[in-house]
Scaffold this motif. Structure first.
Motif, PDB file in Angstrom:
ATOM      1  N   TRP A 429      -3.727 -23.066 -63.270  1.00 49.86           N
ATOM      2  CA  TRP A 429      -4.913 -22.488 -63.891  1.00 49.86           C
ATOM      3  C   TRP A 429      -6.122 -23.406 -63.724  1.00 49.86           C
ATOM      4  CZ3 TRP A 429      -6.772 -18.078 -65.367  1.00 49.86           C
ATOM      5  CH2 TRP A 429      -7.855 -18.026 -66.254  1.00 49.86           C
ATOM      6  N   MET A 430      -5.921 -24.727 -63.880  1.00 47.62           N
ATOM      7  CA  MET A 430      -7.005 -25.687 -63.686  1.00 47.62           C
ATOM      8  C   MET A 430      -7.499 -25.672 -62.241  1.00 47.62           C
ATOM      9  SD  MET A 430      -5.905 -29.051 -65.907  1.00 47.62           S
ATOM     10  CE  MET A 430      -7.350 -29.947 -65.354  1.00 47.62           C
ATOM     11  N   ALA A 431      -6.562 -25.580 -61.301  1.00 48.18           N
ATOM     12  CA  ALA A 431      -6.927 -25.549 -59.882  1.00 48.18           C
ATOM     13  C   ALA A 431      -7.761 -24.306 -59.572  1.00 48.18           C
ATOM     14  CB  ALA A 431      -5.675 -25.583 -59.014  1.00 48.18           C
ATOM     15  N   LEU A 432      -7.369 -23.180 -60.158  1.00 52.79           N
ATOM     16  CA  LEU A 432      -8.150 -21.951 -59.979  1.00 52.79           C
ATOM     17  C   LEU A 432      -9.556 -22.123 -60.559  1.00 52.79           C
ATOM     18  CD1 LEU A 432      -5.485 -19.223 -60.897  1.00 52.79           C
ATOM     19  CD2 LEU A 432      -6.417 -19.725 -58.615  1.00 52.79           C
ATOM     20  N   GLY A 433      -9.646 -22.812 -61.689  1.00 57.85           N
ATOM     21  CA  GLY A 433     -10.941 -23.073 -62.299  1.00 57.85           C
ATOM     22  C   GLY A 433     -11.821 -23.934 -61.414  1.00 57.85           C
ATOM     23  N   PHE A 434     -11.213 -24.917 -60.763  1.00 62.03           N
ATOM     24  CA  PHE A 434     -11.985 -25.792 -59.860  1.00 62.03           C
ATOM     25  C   PHE A 434     -12.521 -24.995 -58.674  1.00 62.03           C
ATOM     26  CE2 PHE A 434     -12.326 -28.765 -56.271  1.00 62.03           C
ATOM     27  CZ  PHE A 434     -13.203 -29.698 -56.828  1.00 62.03           C
ATOM     28  N   VAL A 435     -11.671 -24.142 -58.091  1.00 64.39           N
ATOM     29  CA  VAL A 435     -12.108 -23.305 -56.968  1.00 64.39           C
ATOM     30  C   VAL A 435     -13.237 -22.372 -57.415  1.00 64.39           C
ATOM     31  CG1 VAL A 435     -11.413 -21.481 -55.361  1.00 64.39           C
ATOM     32  CG2 VAL A 435      -9.875 -23.408 -55.797  1.00 64.39           C
ATOM     33  N   TYR A 436     -13.077 -21.794 -58.602  1.00 66.69           N
ATOM     34  CA  TYR A 436     -14.094 -20.889 -59.122  1.00 66.69           C
ATOM     35  C   TYR A 436     -15.401 -21.635 -59.385  1.00 66.69           C
ATOM     36  CZ  TYR A 436     -15.955 -16.924 -61.780  1.00 66.69           C
ATOM     37  OH  TYR A 436     -16.717 -15.870 -62.213  1.00 66.69           O
ATOM     38  N   LEU A 437     -15.293 -22.887 -59.836  1.00 66.88           N
ATOM     39  CA  LEU A 437     -16.478 -23.720 -60.057  1.00 66.88           C
ATOM     40  C   LEU A 437     -17.218 -23.951 -58.743  1.00 66.88           C
ATOM     41  CD1 LEU A 437     -18.236 -25.553 -61.873  1.00 66.88           C
ATOM     42  CD2 LEU A 437     -16.602 -27.396 -61.412  1.00 66.88           C
ATOM     43  N   LEU A 438     -16.461 -24.196 -57.673  1.00 67.80           N
ATOM     44  CA  LEU A 438     -17.080 -24.368 -56.356  1.00 67.80           C
ATOM     45  C   LEU A 438     -17.855 -23.122 -55.943  1.00 67.80           C
ATOM     46  CD1 LEU A 438     -14.249 -26.160 -54.301  1.00 67.80           C
ATOM     47  CD2 LEU A 438     -16.440 -27.134 -55.004  1.00 67.80           C
ATOM     48  N   VAL A 439     -17.283 -21.957 -56.236  1.00 66.30           N
ATOM     49  CA  VAL A 439     -17.949 -20.699 -55.888  1.00 66.30           C
ATOM     50  C   VAL A 439     -19.224 -20.511 -56.711  1.00 66.30           C
ATOM     51  CG1 VAL A 439     -17.729 -18.182 -55.898  1.00 66.30           C
ATOM     52  CG2 VAL A 439     -15.803 -19.604 -55.157  1.00 66.30           C
ATOM     53  N   LEU A 440     -19.109 -20.726 -58.039  1.00 62.37           N
ATOM     54  CA  LEU A 440     -20.252 -20.526 -58.922  1.00 62.37           C
ATOM     55  C   LEU A 440     -21.416 -21.460 -58.587  1.00 62.37           C
ATOM     56  CD1 LEU A 440     -18.563 -20.091 -62.431  1.00 62.37           C
ATOM     57  CD2 LEU A 440     -19.744 -18.333 -61.124  1.00 62.37           C
ATOM     58  N   THR A 441     -21.098 -22.691 -58.209  1.00 61.33           N
ATOM     59  CA  THR A 441     -22.144 -23.696 -57.942  1.00 61.33           C
ATOM     60  C   THR A 441     -22.484 -23.794 -56.464  1.00 61.33           C
ATOM     61  OG1 THR A 441     -20.487 -25.467 -57.757  1.00 61.33           O
ATOM     62  CG2 THR A 441     -21.449 -25.068 -59.942  1.00 61.33           C
ATOM     63  N   ARG A 442     -21.824 -22.944 -55.646  1.00 63.38           N
ATOM     64  CA  ARG A 442     -22.030 -22.981 -54.185  1.00 63.38           C
ATOM     65  C   ARG A 442     -21.844 -24.395 -53.642  1.00 63.38           C
ATOM     66  NH1 ARG A 442     -27.236 -18.868 -53.286  1.00 63.38           N
ATOM     67  NH2 ARG A 442     -26.243 -17.030 -54.267  1.00 63.38           N
ATOM     68  N   GLY A 443     -20.661 -24.932 -53.973  1.00 63.84           N
ATOM     69  CA  GLY A 443     -20.326 -26.276 -53.504  1.00 63.84           C
ATOM     70  C   GLY A 443     -21.074 -27.358 -54.227  1.00 63.84           C
ATOM     71  N   PHE A 444     -21.294 -27.174 -55.528  1.00 66.74           N
ATOM     72  CA  PHE A 444     -21.994 -28.132 -56.389  1.00 66.74           C
ATOM     73  C   PHE A 444     -23.480 -28.272 -56.038  1.00 66.74           C
ATOM     74  CE2 PHE A 444     -17.566 -30.001 -56.346  1.00 66.74           C
ATOM     75  CZ  PHE A 444     -17.214 -29.478 -57.576  1.00 66.74           C
ATOM     76  N   ARG A 445     -24.061 -27.247 -55.409  1.00 66.52           N
ATOM     77  CA  ARG A 445     -25.488 -27.281 -55.086  1.00 66.52           C
ATOM     78  C   ARG A 445     -26.338 -26.587 -56.151  1.00 66.52           C
ATOM     79  NH1 ARG A 445     -23.387 -26.113 -49.894  1.00 66.52           N
ATOM     80  NH2 ARG A 445     -23.921 -23.914 -50.137  1.00 66.52           N
ATOM     81  N   ARG A 446     -25.677 -25.901 -57.088  1.00 67.47           N
ATOM     82  CA  ARG A 446     -26.383 -25.214 -58.169  1.00 67.47           C
ATOM     83  C   ARG A 446     -25.806 -25.640 -59.512  1.00 67.47           C
ATOM     84  NH1 ARG A 446     -26.301 -18.900 -57.114  1.00 67.47           N
ATOM     85  NH2 ARG A 446     -27.393 -19.040 -59.124  1.00 67.47           N
ATOM     86  N   SER A 447     -26.590 -25.480 -60.558  1.00 66.70           N
ATOM     87  CA  SER A 447     -26.104 -25.783 -61.906  1.00 66.70           C
ATOM     88  C   SER A 447     -25.086 -24.733 -62.319  1.00 66.70           C
ATOM     89  CB  SER A 447     -27.263 -25.801 -62.903  1.00 66.70           C
ATOM     90  OG  SER A 447     -28.174 -26.830 -62.599  1.00 66.70           O
ATOM     91  N   VAL A 448     -24.050 -25.161 -62.991  1.00 65.21           N
ATOM     92  CA  VAL A 448     -23.017 -24.243 -63.435  1.00 65.21           C
ATOM     93  C   VAL A 448     -23.493 -23.484 -64.675  1.00 65.21           C
ATOM     94  CG1 VAL A 448     -21.907 -26.007 -64.871  1.00 65.21           C
ATOM     95  CG2 VAL A 448     -20.583 -24.040 -64.085  1.00 65.21           C
ATOM     96  N   PRO A 449     -23.237 -22.176 -64.754  1.00 66.79           N
ATOM     97  CA  PRO A 449     -23.610 -21.428 -65.961  1.00 66.79           C
ATOM     98  C   PRO A 449     -22.814 -21.921 -67.163  1.00 66.79           C
ATOM     99  CG  PRO A 449     -23.095 -19.943 -64.127  1.00 66.79           C
ATOM    100  CD  PRO A 449     -22.640 -21.302 -63.728  1.00 66.79           C
ATOM    101  N   GLY A 450     -23.382 -21.769 -68.341  1.00 66.43           N
ATOM    102  CA  GLY A 450     -22.696 -22.189 -69.557  1.00 66.43           C
ATOM    103  C   GLY A 450     -21.945 -21.040 -70.187  1.00 66.43           C
TER     104      GLY A 450
END
Length: 465
Positions: A429-450
């Motif tokens: 589940w944590m690994a899925l969250g990390f992948v999803y974080l990459l998608v949301l931030t476009r590879g850490f180029r955008r701020s993550v939504p709260g």
């Protein structure tokens, strides 16, 4: 490079500061559901070789260190928050997102736990009725209630809590009378419930990982920070909730262990689901079984309504903030003014209670909770010692580095002793969250939504006065 996200600011009114210290403590104890000590007693006795109070004592010590850290963060960031909020503000929004994502396991599975417990109660009272029928009925009733209104159960919380505690006190008195008459261990003063020759540290730690589940909810009082009469009472409210809850668990488990020196006195099926009905029956016959089950039923139902509403509300905020697809998770029914899609989804997930045991689901919940607790301890070091530079005096070093480091270490030890299935499933589940974080931030180029659960997005999140 991302920029830190400022704390969400409530619009459309302010929350009224009308909750005193003991009102907040009562809400925390109600969320913890004191009668759960009976539900998990059999499985903990089996896994610890019959030293349940030792498991609670270890868990209490760990929770006290963590409660102190929660108190420090609640004082530093007095807006209604959570582990996610504290980690986001003190460490980094991306780390906070992962902690919040992991904690989402707790929110999603807690309604299922309440369903599991209710199922076990009704199976004990009506053994001829298949358990899955009770699961379907319970999920349908709770989902329907919350579907129509998101109003909480805070008005009856204290009444249910007092009822449960009074019944537990009567139970303890009855057990003491039976011990004096030679039942069980035949004594009211013994070290056997805490230690004997066959006990190992590993077994106690295994039991402690299970009973951590009993303490889940003490951190929920942080959500009332904006409604407390004074922010200064929050650290005490958090600590008192843990201490009082821990005392209830310790005293009850001590006398129960003396009355039932061996887990062999319980049927295997009861150990895997809930030993509460069996404990009540053996101590006081069908009368106490009915009364104790009623107390457990009332407390569990109230907790079930609250947890079902809470996760539906959290999913709504995540949808509104585009953390999850807005069209589904951000939907609010125009007629009922409730997030009906989320409510039905949580109800559907809870139906899985027909196929799982309490022990398995509790382990998964503890995975997320212990991760959150660990990072709250880290947040104290990050916020005070690093960000605020409070590391120059011996007192600051002890307060803001040593104590939270001990809390971090202890929660980490309990986390490492979780059931292997919970570790594997939670890690996935944590690994899925990390992948999803990459998608949301476009590879850490955008701020993550709260996705603060306390963020006001609709009129029914909290009563705005």
């Amino acid at each position: 490079m991302t920029t830190p996200i400022a704390p969400a600011i409530a619009t459309g009114g302010k929350l009224k500061r009308n909750l005193g210290l003991w009102a907040i403590v009562g809400l925390g104890l109600g969320y913890m559901t004191p009668t759960v000590v009976f539900d998990t007693f059999g499985m903990v006795a089996r896994d610890t070789n019959n030293v349940v109070p030792s498991a609670y004592l270890v868990a209490l010590v760990v929770m006290m260190f963590t409660a102190v850290s929660y108190g420090k963060m609640a004082g530093a960031i007095p807006s209604a928050g959570s582990a996610y909020t504290y980690v986001r503000e003190s460490i980094h929004p991306n780390v906070g997102f992962l902690v919040g994502w992991t904690s989402l396991i707790d929110y999603v599975l807690l309604p299922m736990v309440n369903c599991l417990i209710i199922r076990s109660y009704l199976e004990a009272l009506f053994p001829s009725v298949p358990g899955w029928i009770w699961v379907v009925i319970y999920c349908a009733v709770v989902t329907s209630i919350i579907y129509l209104t998101m109003r909480g159960t805070s008005n009856i919380n204290m009444l249910l809590l007092v009822f449960a505690v009074v019944v537990m006190a009567v139970f303890v008195i009855m057990v003491i009378a039976q011990l004096v008459q030679g039942e069980g261990a035949g004594t009211i003063a013994s070290a056997q419930p805490f230690f004997h020759d066959a006990v190992t540290l590993g077994a106690v730690l295994t039991g402690a990982t299970i009973v951590c589940f009993s303490f889940i909810g003490f951190d929920a009082v942080t959500m009332y920070a904006e409604e407390a009469k004074s922010p200064k009472i929050m650290p005490r409210a958090i600590l008192f909730t843990v201490i009082i809850g821990g005392a209830i668990f310790l005293i009850t488990s001590y006398f129960t262990q003396l009355r039932f020196p061996s887990s062999d006195e319980f049927p295997t099926a009861a150990i895997e689901d809930s030993t509460l009905p069996e404990i009540g029956k053996q101590v006081g016959g069908q009368t106490l079984q009915a009364v104790l089950t009623a107390a457990g039923f009332a407390a569990t139902l109230a907790s079930g309504l609250a947890s079902h509403a809470s996760v539906s509300r959290m999913l709504l905020v995540m949808g509104r903030n585009n953390v999850l697809p807005n069209r589904f998770f951000g939907h609010i029914n125009a007629k009922t003014s409730t997030p009906t899609f989320n409510i039905v989804l949580v109800g559907a997930i809870s139906l899985l209670a027909a196929a799982f045991t309490l022990e398995t689901i509790a382990a998964f919940i503890n995975f997320g909770a212990l991760i959150a607790f660990t990072f709250v301890n880290i947040s104290v070091i990050a916020w005070f010692a690093i960000r605020k530079g409070r590391r120059r005096t011996p007192r600051d070093i002890v307060t803001f580095i040593v104590l939270p480091a001990i809390g971090m270490l202890l929660t980490g030890i309990l986390w490492a002793n979780l059931h292997v299935d919970a570790l594997i499933g939670g890690s996935i589940w944590m690994a899925l969250g990390f992948v999803y974080l990459l998608v949301l931030t476009r590879g850490f180029r955008r701020s993550v939504p709260g996705f603060d659960e306390s963020q006001p997005v609709t009129g029914f999140n909290k009563a705005v006065k």
